[in-house]
Design a protein around this motif. Structure first.
Motif, PDB file in Angstrom:
ATOM      1  N   SER A 158      35.437  38.262  39.777  1.00 27.35           N
ATOM      2  CA  SER A 158      34.089  38.555  40.292  1.00 27.35           C
ATOM      3  C   SER A 158      33.647  39.960  39.905  1.00 27.35           C
ATOM      4  O   SER A 158      33.290  40.778  40.743  1.00 27.35           O
ATOM      5  CB  SER A 158      34.048  38.377  41.814  1.00 27.35           C
ATOM      6  N   GLY A 159      33.709  40.240  38.598  1.00 29.08           N
ATOM      7  CA  GLY A 159      33.137  41.475  38.080  1.00 29.08           C
ATOM      8  C   GLY A 159      34.048  42.681  38.118  1.00 29.08           C
ATOM      9  O   GLY A 159      33.581  43.804  38.377  1.00 29.08           O
ATOM     10  N   SER A 160      35.320  42.493  37.848  1.00 31.72           N
ATOM     11  CA  SER A 160      36.239  43.631  37.824  1.00 31.72           C
ATOM     12  C   SER A 160      35.795  44.673  36.799  1.00 31.72           C
ATOM     13  O   SER A 160      35.353  44.326  35.698  1.00 31.72           O
ATOM     14  CB  SER A 160      37.659  43.167  37.476  1.00 31.72           C
ATOM     15  N   ASP A 161      35.941  45.951  37.177  1.00 26.52           N
ATOM     16  CA  ASP A 161      35.631  47.012  36.218  1.00 26.52           C
ATOM     17  C   ASP A 161      36.888  47.798  35.828  1.00 26.52           C
ATOM     18  O   ASP A 161      36.802  48.897  35.288  1.00 26.52           O
ATOM     19  CB  ASP A 161      34.549  47.951  36.747  1.00 26.52           C
ATOM     20  N   ASP A 162      38.064  47.211  36.102  1.00 25.41           N
ATOM     21  CA  ASP A 162      39.309  47.779  35.593  1.00 25.41           C
ATOM     22  C   ASP A 162      39.835  46.860  34.492  1.00 25.41           C
ATOM     23  O   ASP A 162      39.057  46.150  33.854  1.00 25.41           O
ATOM     24  CB  ASP A 162      40.328  47.987  36.726  1.00 25.41           C
TER      25      ASP A 162
END
Length: 271
Positions: free
Chosen positions: A37-41
């Motif tokens: 759901s949209g990880s930014d790592d």
């Protein structure tokens, strides 16, 4: 180890520290699916490197997100783990032995036992942390996740076997991790109560903390795990009380729902 027509399904958001261990612990799954759901790592890149197919889906709430994941699986039999969970070698071996018979039968699901690792070590006595039964293996035409935003459960009819070996849960690596999760889970639970029109019962508040603490510390044997058990019981009791106070605020000050959602999203506690 042979593979079985089974999908390992995991929902993720910023789980770069955990996802590889989780995926690698299930070598017998013919498919590994991550619904992110949209990880930014680096969650997505790591998941793909460890053999997972990644599908992006905006956050729907725990129950709806798991039901969405179910629709994306290539196989009817599904094993669900959270990213901070992983199979023990003993459970992987037991599943290898028992899956053929289970998948050939009519059982809707199977219960697995979960063992929690807290403050870097397994809990030894606290009952929910040493062998909690959880329905995590299921046939998607015979079972469905509840639509709860949090504390979702698998719903099915009929008997389900229980496996003996446990899977592991790396339960919040630090106390700040736990407190942030408590804050988020309480907010989600209160939104569910608000949708259902649950009555406000603040008269219970003076008793909730004491009774919840007593249940976990004494009757669930947390006291046998020393100070770690005390901390678990205290956190559970504080959560029970905070939910009721926050729900009272939501009902009596409706604008607090949106204002709290905004600040929790801004600090990446909710999404």
């Amino acid at each position: 180890m042979p593979t079985f027509p089974l999908t390992l399904a995991i929902i993720t958001h910023n789980e770069a520290d955990n996802i590889a261990r989780c995926l690698d612990s299930v070598p017998f799954a013919a498919e590994k699916l991550v619904v992110d759901s949209g990880s930014d790592d680096d969650t997505v890149a790591i998941a793909q490197a460890h053999g997972a197919r990644v599908v992006q889906q905006d956050w729907l709430g725990f129950g709806p997100q798991r039901n969405f994941a179910t629709t994306q699986c290539s196989h009817d039999w599904i094993l669900v783990l959270d990213a901070d969970e992983y199979l023990s070698p003993e459970l992987a071996a037991e599943l290898e032995q028992r899956l053929p018979e289970l998948m050939a039968g009519n059982a809707p699901s199977a219960y697995l036992r979960r063992r929690s690792i807290y403050m870097g070590a397994p809990m030894r006595w606290y009952r929910p942390a040493v062998g909690e039964r959880m329905a995590r293996l299921y046939h998607r035409q015979r079972a469905r996740w509840s639509d709860a935003r949090v504390h979702e459960s698998l719903r099915f009819d009929g008997a389900a076997p229980t496996l003996r070996a446990a899977f592991n849960h790396n339960n919040n690596p630090t106390m700040p991790h736990k407190q942030l999760k408590v804050l988020r889970y309480a907010e989600l639970k209160c939104r569910d109560w608000l949708d259902k029109g649950k009555p406000v019962r603040m008269w219970q508040a003076p008793f909730v903390f004491a009774l919840a603490f007593l249940k976990d510390y004494v009757f669930r044997l947390a006291f046998m795990d020393g100070w770690r058990g005390f901390m678990i019981a205290q956190t559970a009791a504080s959560y029970a009380l905070y939910k009721r106070m926050r729900y009272y605020e939501m009902v009596n000050n409706p604008e607090s729902v949106a204002r709290a959602a905004a600040v929790l999203t801004r600090h990446q506690i909710d999404r």
